[in-house]
Design a protein around this motif. Sequence first.
Motif, PDB file in Angstrom:
ATOM      1  N   THR A 114     -19.261  -5.639   8.741  1.00 34.46           N
ATOM      2  CA  THR A 114     -20.194  -5.009   7.554  1.00 34.46           C
ATOM      3  C   THR A 114     -19.668  -4.402   6.461  1.00 34.46           C
ATOM      4  OG1 THR A 114     -19.939  -2.766   8.942  1.00 34.46           O
ATOM      5  CG2 THR A 114     -21.421  -4.092   9.975  1.00 34.46           C
ATOM      6  N   THR A 115     -18.554  -4.401   6.206  1.00 32.45           N
ATOM      7  CA  THR A 115     -17.884  -3.786   5.015  1.00 32.45           C
ATOM      8  C   THR A 115     -16.766  -4.633   4.378  1.00 32.45           C
ATOM      9  OG1 THR A 115     -18.256  -1.526   6.205  1.00 32.45           O
ATOM     10  CG2 THR A 115     -16.717  -1.779   4.069  1.00 32.45           C
ATOM     11  N   GLY A 116     -16.888  -4.769   3.165  1.00 34.28           N
ATOM     12  CA  GLY A 116     -16.062  -5.601   2.538  1.00 34.28           C
ATOM     13  C   GLY A 116     -14.714  -4.781   2.184  1.00 34.28           C
ATOM     14  N   LEU A 117     -13.699  -5.334   1.947  1.00 38.70           N
ATOM     15  CA  LEU A 117     -12.401  -4.823   1.841  1.00 38.70           C
ATOM     16  C   LEU A 117     -11.916  -5.043   0.554  1.00 38.70           C
ATOM     17  CD1 LEU A 117     -10.068  -3.159   2.925  1.00 38.70           C
ATOM     18  CD2 LEU A 117      -9.142  -5.258   4.176  1.00 38.70           C
ATOM     19  N   ALA A 118     -11.915  -4.098  -0.289  1.00 43.44           N
ATOM     20  CA  ALA A 118     -11.164  -4.095  -1.604  1.00 43.44           C
ATOM     21  C   ALA A 118      -9.757  -3.185  -1.959  1.00 43.44           C
ATOM     22  CB  ALA A 118     -12.219  -3.766  -2.722  1.00 43.44           C
ATOM     23  N   LEU A 119      -9.129  -3.728  -2.848  1.00 47.36           N
ATOM     24  CA  LEU A 119      -7.806  -3.218  -3.078  1.00 47.36           C
ATOM     25  C   LEU A 119      -8.080  -2.385  -4.472  1.00 47.36           C
ATOM     26  CD1 LEU A 119      -5.285  -3.137  -1.485  1.00 47.36           C
ATOM     27  CD2 LEU A 119      -4.193  -4.784  -2.895  1.00 47.36           C
ATOM     28  N   GLN A 120      -7.563  -1.011  -4.576  1.00 48.68           N
ATOM     29  CA  GLN A 120      -7.717  -0.407  -5.881  1.00 48.68           C
ATOM     30  C   GLN A 120      -6.344  -0.554  -6.300  1.00 48.68           C
ATOM     31  OE1 GLN A 120      -8.822   3.798  -6.298  1.00 48.68           O
ATOM     32  NE2 GLN A 120      -6.868   3.871  -7.202  1.00 48.68           N
ATOM     33  N   ILE A 121      -6.325  -1.111  -7.761  1.00 54.24           N
ATOM     34  CA  ILE A 121      -4.895  -1.239  -8.486  1.00 54.24           C
ATOM     35  C   ILE A 121      -4.835  -0.283  -9.720  1.00 54.24           C
ATOM     36  CG2 ILE A 121      -3.462  -2.655  -9.369  1.00 54.24           C
ATOM     37  CD1 ILE A 121      -4.606  -5.122  -7.804  1.00 54.24           C
ATOM     38  N   ASP A 122      -3.836   0.755  -9.746  1.00 57.54           N
ATOM     39  CA  ASP A 122      -3.786   1.383 -10.745  1.00 57.54           C
ATOM     40  C   ASP A 122      -3.160   0.813 -11.844  1.00 57.54           C
ATOM     41  OD1 ASP A 122      -5.007   3.698  -9.452  1.00 57.54           O
ATOM     42  OD2 ASP A 122      -3.111   4.399  -8.796  1.00 57.54           O
ATOM     43  N   GLY A 123      -3.596   1.210 -13.301  1.00 55.21           N
ATOM     44  CA  GLY A 123      -2.581   0.846 -14.294  1.00 55.21           C
ATOM     45  C   GLY A 123      -1.344   0.891 -14.315  1.00 55.21           C
ATOM     46  N   PRO A 124      -0.429   0.456 -15.219  1.00 56.24           N
ATOM     47  CA  PRO A 124       0.997   0.512 -15.357  1.00 56.24           C
ATOM     48  C   PRO A 124       1.643   1.961 -15.299  1.00 56.24           C
ATOM     49  CG  PRO A 124       0.160  -0.223 -17.528  1.00 56.24           C
ATOM     50  CD  PRO A 124      -0.793  -0.111 -16.377  1.00 56.24           C
ATOM     51  N   GLY A 125       1.202   2.802 -15.999  1.00 52.99           N
ATOM     52  CA  GLY A 125       1.560   4.079 -15.960  1.00 52.99           C
ATOM     53  C   GLY A 125       2.006   4.827 -14.771  1.00 52.99           C
ATOM     54  N   PRO A 126       1.007   4.925 -14.127  1.00 54.20           N
ATOM     55  CA  PRO A 126       1.186   5.662 -12.825  1.00 54.20           C
ATOM     56  C   PRO A 126       2.424   5.007 -11.913  1.00 54.20           C
ATOM     57  CG  PRO A 126      -0.988   5.573 -13.136  1.00 54.20           C
ATOM     58  CD  PRO A 126      -0.174   4.967 -13.997  1.00 54.20           C
ATOM     59  N   TRP A 127       2.426   3.683 -11.791  1.00 60.38           N
ATOM     60  CA  TRP A 127       3.336   2.781 -11.152  1.00 60.38           C
ATOM     61  C   TRP A 127       4.865   3.122 -11.834  1.00 60.38           C
ATOM     62  CZ3 TRP A 127       2.545   0.594  -6.580  1.00 60.38           C
ATOM     63  CH2 TRP A 127       1.428   0.074  -6.285  1.00 60.38           C
ATOM     64  N   LEU A 128       5.035   3.103 -13.209  1.00 60.31           N
ATOM     65  CA  LEU A 128       6.097   3.367 -13.854  1.00 60.31           C
ATOM     66  C   LEU A 128       6.778   4.837 -13.513  1.00 60.31           C
ATOM     67  CD1 LEU A 128       5.937   1.058 -16.840  1.00 60.31           C
ATOM     68  CD2 LEU A 128       7.330   0.755 -14.828  1.00 60.31           C
ATOM     69  N   SER A 129       5.796   5.842 -13.531  1.00 58.26           N
ATOM     70  CA  SER A 129       5.841   7.050 -13.390  1.00 58.26           C
ATOM     71  C   SER A 129       6.568   7.315 -11.938  1.00 58.26           C
ATOM     72  CB  SER A 129       4.745   7.880 -13.672  1.00 58.26           C
ATOM     73  OG  SER A 129       4.479   7.999 -14.872  1.00 58.26           O
ATOM     74  N   TRP A 130       5.990   6.750 -10.852  1.00 56.06           N
ATOM     75  CA  TRP A 130       6.504   6.874  -9.744  1.00 56.06           C
ATOM     76  C   TRP A 130       8.065   6.560  -9.506  1.00 56.06           C
ATOM     77  CZ3 TRP A 130       6.519   2.227  -5.964  1.00 56.06           C
ATOM     78  CH2 TRP A 130       7.040   2.795  -4.622  1.00 56.06           C
ATOM     79  N   VAL A 131       8.626   5.344 -10.281  1.00 55.51           N
ATOM     80  CA  VAL A 131      10.031   5.009 -10.100  1.00 55.51           C
ATOM     81  C   VAL A 131      10.733   5.765 -11.336  1.00 55.51           C
ATOM     82  CG1 VAL A 131       9.659   2.846  -8.691  1.00 55.51           C
ATOM     83  CG2 VAL A 131       9.355   3.164 -11.427  1.00 55.51           C
ATOM     84  N   GLY A 132      10.310   6.548 -12.111  1.00 58.49           N
ATOM     85  CA  GLY A 132      11.044   7.362 -12.792  1.00 58.49           C
ATOM     86  C   GLY A 132      10.841   7.204 -14.419  1.00 58.49           C
ATOM     87  N   ALA A 133       9.884   6.471 -14.843  1.00 53.14           N
ATOM     88  CA  ALA A 133       9.717   6.205 -16.071  1.00 53.14           C
ATOM     89  C   ALA A 133       8.754   7.532 -16.596  1.00 53.14           C
ATOM     90  CB  ALA A 133       8.986   4.992 -16.628  1.00 53.14           C
ATOM     91  N   ALA A 134       8.858   7.782 -18.208  1.00 53.01           N
ATOM     92  CA  ALA A 134       7.930   8.797 -18.781  1.00 53.01           C
ATOM     93  C   ALA A 134       6.596   8.475 -18.209  1.00 53.01           C
ATOM     94  CB  ALA A 134       8.254   8.752 -20.123  1.00 53.01           C
ATOM     95  N   ALA A 135       5.978   9.504 -18.231  1.00 59.25           N
ATOM     96  CA  ALA A 135       4.423   9.701 -17.619  1.00 59.25           C
ATOM     97  C   ALA A 135       3.619   9.489 -18.768  1.00 59.25           C
ATOM     98  CB  ALA A 135       4.027  10.875 -16.937  1.00 59.25           C
TER      99      ALA A 135
END
Length: 267
Positions: A114-135
């Motif tokens: 009954t429900t579709g499944l979608a994936l939310q993908i953030d932009g590059p900033g939050p991904w790089l911040s997670w691994v130590g790049a400038a926010a």
Amino acid sequence: MSKSRFPGPALRGGPALCLDALSYARRVFGNDDEHWFGTPALLAVCRPMAQSLHPDWFVLPLREWVQAWWQAHGRPGQGMVKPRRALQARLEDPRLRAALLDALRALHSAIGSTTGLALQIDGPGPWLSWVGAAADVDALDGADAEDVSVYLAALLHRLAGSGLGALVVQQQAGLGTGPAELYAALTNAAGHHGWPCVLCSATTHGVPRGFDALAVHPAIPGMGLWCNEANWVRQATPGVPFVVARVPAQAAPDDVLAQIARWRNQS
């Protein structure tokens, strides 16, 4: 609901609701433990969430899931590694890819009728911040930002056969590279697998090349509406074919149901 119509309106009338309600569901239907990303825990909260909210599309926040999985299962890094390379290594971990594929397949099996499944993908900033790049988004190198899209696209290609049906990309303000170029690898992957791809952005200058639709805030007739935790309440949807919204984790269930009813009763 007809998933093939995404990102069009729901068949029952009103806009199609694409909800990131995972944090909310973890609080209301689960115990919000540190292993919430595991397939059994996901199913335990997503089944009652789907039965309560009846979203047209359930949106799984990819970065949050990856970060939680890596915190529990990741190996300590060795030596100094550039954030971009560190992110690439984490996304290429075969254990992570197998766990994500298993989780998506289970979610699709549990709610996919009954429900579709979608994936939310953030932009590059939050991904790089997670691994130590400038926010600071403005400080992002354009090539590094595009590389993040390439790494994410490589992960997406491993999710074929998972039941995934759409992608929701959240654009950040301040990035100099246009979304068509920045996310070309992602939109190419989506097109290859037949997944509609929606861009959520504050920009209102039309749908960028490679994307199937645009969700903006505030609402514009003919475009989707994008609501985050801070601006989701009492947002009107006249002429809006679909809504992409994150349900606040601390929202009262009665308020959530009232907002969903408000959206569905507008056209």
